[in-house]
Write an enzyme that holds these catalytic residues in place. Structure first.
Site, PDB file in Angstrom:
ATOM      1  N   SER A   1       0.846  -1.204   0.000  1.00 35.66           N
ATOM      2  CA  SER A   1       0.000   0.000   0.000  1.00 35.66           C
ATOM      3  C   SER A   1       0.875   1.246   0.000  1.00 35.66           C
ATOM      4  O   SER A   1       2.009   1.226   0.508  1.00 35.66           O
ATOM      5  CB  SER A   1      -0.897   0.018   1.241  1.00 35.66           C
ATOM      6  OG  SER A   1      -1.541   1.270   1.391  1.00 35.66           O
TER       7      SER A   1
ATOM      8  N   TYR B   1      -2.536  -0.348  10.368  1.00 36.56           N
ATOM      9  CA  TYR B   1      -2.611  -0.816   8.988  1.00 36.56           C
ATOM     10  C   TYR B   1      -1.355  -0.411   8.217  1.00 36.56           C
ATOM     11  O   TYR B   1      -0.751  -1.232   7.511  1.00 36.56           O
ATOM     12  CB  TYR B   1      -3.858  -0.246   8.311  1.00 36.56           C
ATOM     13  CG  TYR B   1      -3.983  -0.561   6.843  1.00 36.56           C
ATOM     14  CD1 TYR B   1      -4.493  -1.782   6.416  1.00 36.56           C
ATOM     15  CD2 TYR B   1      -3.625   0.382   5.881  1.00 36.56           C
ATOM     16  CE1 TYR B   1      -4.622  -2.068   5.059  1.00 36.56           C
ATOM     17  CE2 TYR B   1      -3.757   0.106   4.526  1.00 36.56           C
ATOM     18  CZ  TYR B   1      -4.257  -1.122   4.121  1.00 36.56           C
ATOM     19  OH  TYR B   1      -4.382  -1.390   2.768  1.00 36.56           O
TER      20      TYR B   1
END
Length: 283
Positions: A175, A188
């Site tokens: 990501s 995250y």
């Protein structure tokens, strides 16, 4: 200029349902397949929807049989299966919690049992839970996020290495948060940073076996996880702050994944491709 990119909407459960999104994410482009993964077997975790669905469909278009692992979104998974089978390829479905080591390993074994082999492992299953303040991130949330996003990848990779032959590949969905961070998604972001390092270290550990390991780091991509994570107003502006001024579509990430899985990327390992709408990041 308006900052609205999507209709306001939200879902109250993770990882979300693609069937409830408006508009529907774009799973596939009009580009025809060219046999880049002909007769290979691809296992995609998180393959029921979003990026995982797009990877599964493109892999089938390129000639691969597909297995997908997902949590419990049966309707979305069945739709992915329909799309793959429409390409003339088989699609096996496995439902369960990939954070459970027994299930994660079982998925790999059952893929090999049903499809005869495994050539490509795409680890895309993930979850995220925003918190306004770092102090509000509980130990339970940290453990759950790491178990799904990181532990599961260790389990599937360890099991897959018993079956992957020379020319095989492992691809991680990382990501942009691994590089830029996200103030509301600290745990995250930490998992995605771990996966970038995991990809680099693993690539060197298995390069002598002829197995390539790479990652793709998406920016804001329109998937069910977005509507299941953010409120309606945040969703309506999703992706507006990218240089391209819009969220990406799942098929745009799938193209990078399938490239890395194919022989076109035969001299690439330990690298990350950034599919993020033009944001320039280090690494």
């Amino acid at each position: 200029m308006s900052t609205k990119t999507l209709p306001p909407q939200e879902q109250n459960r993770q990882p979300g349902r693609q069937s409830e999104l408006m508009p529907q994410p774009q799973t596939e482009s009009a580009t025809p397949g060219s046999g880049r993964l002909k007769d290979r077997v691809v296992l995609v975790t998180g393959g029921d929807s979003g990026i995982g669905r797009a990877v599964a469909v493109l892999a089938a278009k390129e000639g691969a049989d597909v297995a997908i692992a997902y949590l419990e979104e049966d309707d979305d998974a069945t739709e992915t299966q329909r799309l793959v089978e429409a390409k003339g390829r088989r699609c096996e479905l496995f439902a369960g919690d990939l954070g459970d080591e027994r299930f994660a390993r079982q998925v790999v074994r059952r893929t090999v049992e049903r499809c005869g082999r495994l050539n490509v492992l795409v680890n895309g299953a993930a979850e995220q839970h925003p918190q306004g303040r770092p102090e509000n991130i509980s130990a339970e949330q940290i453990e759950k996020t790491f178990r799904t996003n990181v532990f599961a990848q260790f389990f599937t990779v360890q099991e897959a290495l018993k079956h992957l032959q020379r020319g095989s590949s492992i691809i991680t969905i990382a990501s942009i948060t691994a590089y830029e961070g996200s103030p509301k998604l600290i745990d995250y972001s930490a998992t995605k940073g771990a996966l970038v390092s995991f990809t680099r270290a693993l690539s060197n550990a298995v390069v002598d076996r002829g197995i390539r390991v790479n990652a793709v780091a998406p920016g804001p991509i329109w998937t069910p996880l977005i509507a299941a994570t953010f409120n309606a107003e945040e969703v309506s502006k999703f992706g507006a702050d990218t240089p391209m001024g819009r969220p990406g579509q799942p098929y745009e990430v799938a193209a990078a994944v399938v490239f890395l899985a194919s022989d076109d990327a035969s001299y690439i390992s330990g690298q990350t491709i950034h599919v993020n709408g033009g944001s320039v990041v280090n690494g």
